[in-house]
Design a protein around this motif. Structure first.
Motif, short mmCIF file in Angstrom:
data_model
loop_
_atom_site.label_atom_id
_atom_site.label_comp_id
_atom_site.label_asym_id
_atom_site.label_seq_id
_atom_site.Cartn_x
_atom_site.Cartn_y
_atom_site.Cartn_z
N GLY A 11 0.85 -1.19 0.00
CA GLY A 11 0.00 0.00 0.00
C GLY A 11 0.88 1.23 0.00
N THR A 12 0.43 2.28 0.69
CA THR A 12 1.16 3.55 0.73
C THR A 12 2.62 3.35 1.09
OG1 THR A 12 -0.88 4.64 1.37
CG2 THR A 12 1.16 5.85 1.80
N ILE A 13 2.89 2.65 2.16
CA ILE A 13 4.27 2.46 2.62
C ILE A 13 4.96 1.35 1.82
CG2 ILE A 13 5.73 1.91 4.62
CD1 ILE A 13 4.26 4.65 4.84
N LYS A 34 0.04 -8.67 -2.56
CA LYS A 34 -1.21 -7.91 -2.69
C LYS A 34 -2.34 -8.86 -2.37
CE LYS A 34 -2.57 -4.51 -3.88
NZ LYS A 34 -2.88 -3.37 -2.96
N GLN A 108 5.82 -1.79 10.95
CA GLN A 108 5.71 -0.33 10.88
C GLN A 108 5.11 0.23 12.16
OE1 GLN A 108 7.26 0.93 8.19
NE2 GLN A 108 7.60 -1.22 7.64
N GLY A 110 2.31 1.38 13.00
CA GLY A 110 0.94 1.04 13.41
C GLY A 110 0.89 -0.11 14.40
N ARG A 168 -2.60 15.33 9.16
CA ARG A 168 -3.43 15.14 7.96
C ARG A 168 -4.49 14.10 8.31
NH1 ARG A 168 -3.09 10.34 8.50
NH2 ARG A 168 -1.68 8.84 7.51
N ASP A 171 -4.57 9.68 3.97
CA ASP A 171 -3.66 9.79 2.84
C ASP A 171 -4.42 10.21 1.57
OD1 ASP A 171 -1.41 9.19 4.30
OD2 ASP A 171 -1.56 7.03 3.94
N GLN A 299 3.88 12.24 5.47
CA GLN A 299 3.59 10.96 6.13
C GLN A 299 3.78 9.76 5.23
OE1 GLN A 299 1.23 13.14 5.16
NE2 GLN A 299 -0.14 11.96 3.87
#
Ligand code: NAD
Length: 336
Positions: A11-13, A34, A108, A110, A168, A171, A299
Motif C-alpha cells: 500500500g502507501t508504505i 497484494k 511499521q 501502526g 493530515r 492519505d 507521512q
C-alpha cells in the motif's frame, strides 16, 4: 550476494519501500504481496515485481491477467527478511508465519513497541539494530520527532519537549475517511500517543504531545517546543539541524505544505515524496534556554529510508549508521 527482501502489504508504505530497496545495490526485492488484483497490483506487475497473494485469491490474479508467483507463505520462504507493511494491527498477526519460516521481520509504526521490543530510527539507534531479528520502524510522526529531538539532546540536552501535531486526516488516495469540514482533537484525552512514542526510541526524553486531525491529506505539521540545558542561539540550532542528513530547511516562498509538495513534484521526486523533515528556519526561535520551531512531515514517505537502513542493520550489511544513511540517501536520490 544481495539480501533477499519481501514486502508484505503493498500500500502507501509498501510500494515505496519496495522501490527504495530496489534502488540499493546490497539488497533486492524477491516479491511483494497484494490481497487483490487492483490498479496497484497492475503497476507492481508492470514494474516487474513478483506478486504473491493469499492462496484463496490466486485465481483472481490469474483471471486479471497478472498471475501471482505464489502464496504469501511461499514469498516469505524465499526471503531473508520481510518488511511487513500491512495496515496497523494486522501486521502482528503475521508474526507466527515469519517465525515459522525463520526470517527476520520489520513492522511499521501502526504496531505496538511490544511486538518486537525494539523501535528503530536510523539517526538515534542504528547500531543497536545490527543483527536483530525483529524491529519496528516507528511512525511518520515519531520518526520526524526523533530526527529533530535526538541531535538537540546530544548538543544541548533536552530537559523537556512539548509538541502540538496538526495531523493530515488521511492519505491522498483514501476515499473513505474524513473529516472534510472539522478540526478533531484526536484523542481528546491528553497526551496523544505521538510524543510518548518517541520514548520507545529515546527513553531519556521527557516529552508529551497533543494532536488535532485537520481536513488535509498532504502532510502533518508539528509545533515543537523544547527546554534545553545549555544556553544557545538561533544560529546554534540552525547549525545542528543543518548538519542532519534527513532534515531540510524550507523557505524560498514555501510557506505551506501545499508548496512543499509542489517543490517535491518540481524536483521530480518519485510520487512527490519528501523523505526529509521540512523545518522552516525562520520559525526557529530561542530564548531563556527554550526553543520553538515548525516542521512539516510527509507521512507517506518519511519512514521509507528508515526501513532501508533497518534492513541494512539487521542483515549486518553495514555496522555504521552514518554510512548506511548516506548510502540509502544517495541511492534513492535524497540530496539536500
Ligand atoms: P495501506 O492501507 O496503504 O496499505 C496496506 C496494504 O496492505 C494494502 O495494500 C492492503 O491491501 C494490504 N493488506 C491488507 N491486509 C493484508 C493482509 N492481511 N496481508 C497482506 N496485505 C494486506 O497502509 P499504509 O498506510 O501503507 O500503512 C502500513 C503501515 O505503515 C501501518 O502500520 C501504518 O501505521 C504505517 N505507517 C503509515 C503511514 C501513512 O501515513 N500512511 C506513515 C507511517 C507509517
Amino acid at each position: 550476494v544481495k539480501a533477499k527482501i519481501a514486502v508484505n502489504g503493498y500500500g502507501t508504505i509498501g510500494k515505496r519501500v519496495a522501490d527504495a530497496v530496489r534502488a540499493q545495490d546490497d539488497m533486492e526485492v524477491v516479491g511483494i504481496s497484494k490481497t487483490k488484483p487492483n490498479y496497484e497490483a497492475a503497476v507492481a506487475h508492470q514494474l516487474g515485481y513478483d506478486i504473491y497473494a493469499p492462496a484463496a485469491n490466486l485465481e483472481a490474479f490469474e483471471k486479471a491477467g497478472m498471475p501471482a508467483a505464489g502464496t504469501v507463505e511461499e514469498m516469505v520462504e524465499k526471503a531473508d527478511l520481510v518488511v511487513d507493511c500491512t495496515p496497523g494491527g494486522i501486521g502482528e498477526k503475521n508474526k507466527p508465519m515469519y517465525e515459522k519460516a525463520g526470517v527476520k521481520a520489520i513492522w511499521q509504526g501502526g504496531e505496538k513497541h511490544s511486538l518486537t521490543g525494539f523501535s528503530f530510527n536510523a539517526i538515534c539507534n542504528y547500531e543497536k539494530a545490527v543483527g536483530r531479528d525483529l524491529v519496528r520502524v516507528v511512525s511518520c510522526n515519531t520518526t520526524a520527532l526523533c530526527r529533530a529531538i535526538y541531535p538537540i539532546d546530544k548538543e544541548l540536552g533536552v530537559k523537556k519537549a512539548r509538541v502540538i501535531l496538526a495531523r493530515r486526516a488521511t492519505d491522498p488516495n483514501d476515499v473513505k475517511k474524513g473529516p472534510i469540514n472539522a478540526i478533531v482533537p484526536d484523542p481528546i484525552k491528553l497526551p496523544s500517543h505521538h510524543g510518548p512514542d518517541v520514548k520507545s526510541v529515546l527513553p531519556q526524553i521527557n516529552i508529551t504531545s497533543a494532536a488535532l486531525k485537520i481536513p488535509t491529506t498532504l502532510m502533518h505539521v508539528h509545533t515543537v517546543n523544547m527546554e534545553v540545558e545549555k544556553d544557545c542561539t538561533v544560529d546554534d540550532v540552525k547549525n545542528i539541524f543543518g548538519s542532519q542528513p534527513r532534515i531540510r530547511f524550507v523557505g524560498q516562498g514555501m510557506s505551506s505544505t501545499a508548496e512543499i509538495m509542489e517543490f517535491a513534484r518540481d524536483m521530480k521526486r518519485p510520487r512527490n515524496d519528501m523523505w526529509e523533515n521540512c523545518i522552516w528556519p525562520e520559525s526557529i526561535t530561542v530564548g531563556d534556554k527554550e526553543l520553538y520551531f515548525f516542521q512539516a512531515v510527509h507521512q507517506e514517505s518519511i519512514v521509507v529510508p528508515e526501513n532501508v537502513d533497518a534492513i541494512r542493520a539487521m542483515m549486518e550489511l553495514e555496522s555504521d549508521g552514518a554510512k548506511s544513511i548516506e548510502k540509502t540517501n544517495k541511492a534513492i536520490g535524497l540530496s539536500k
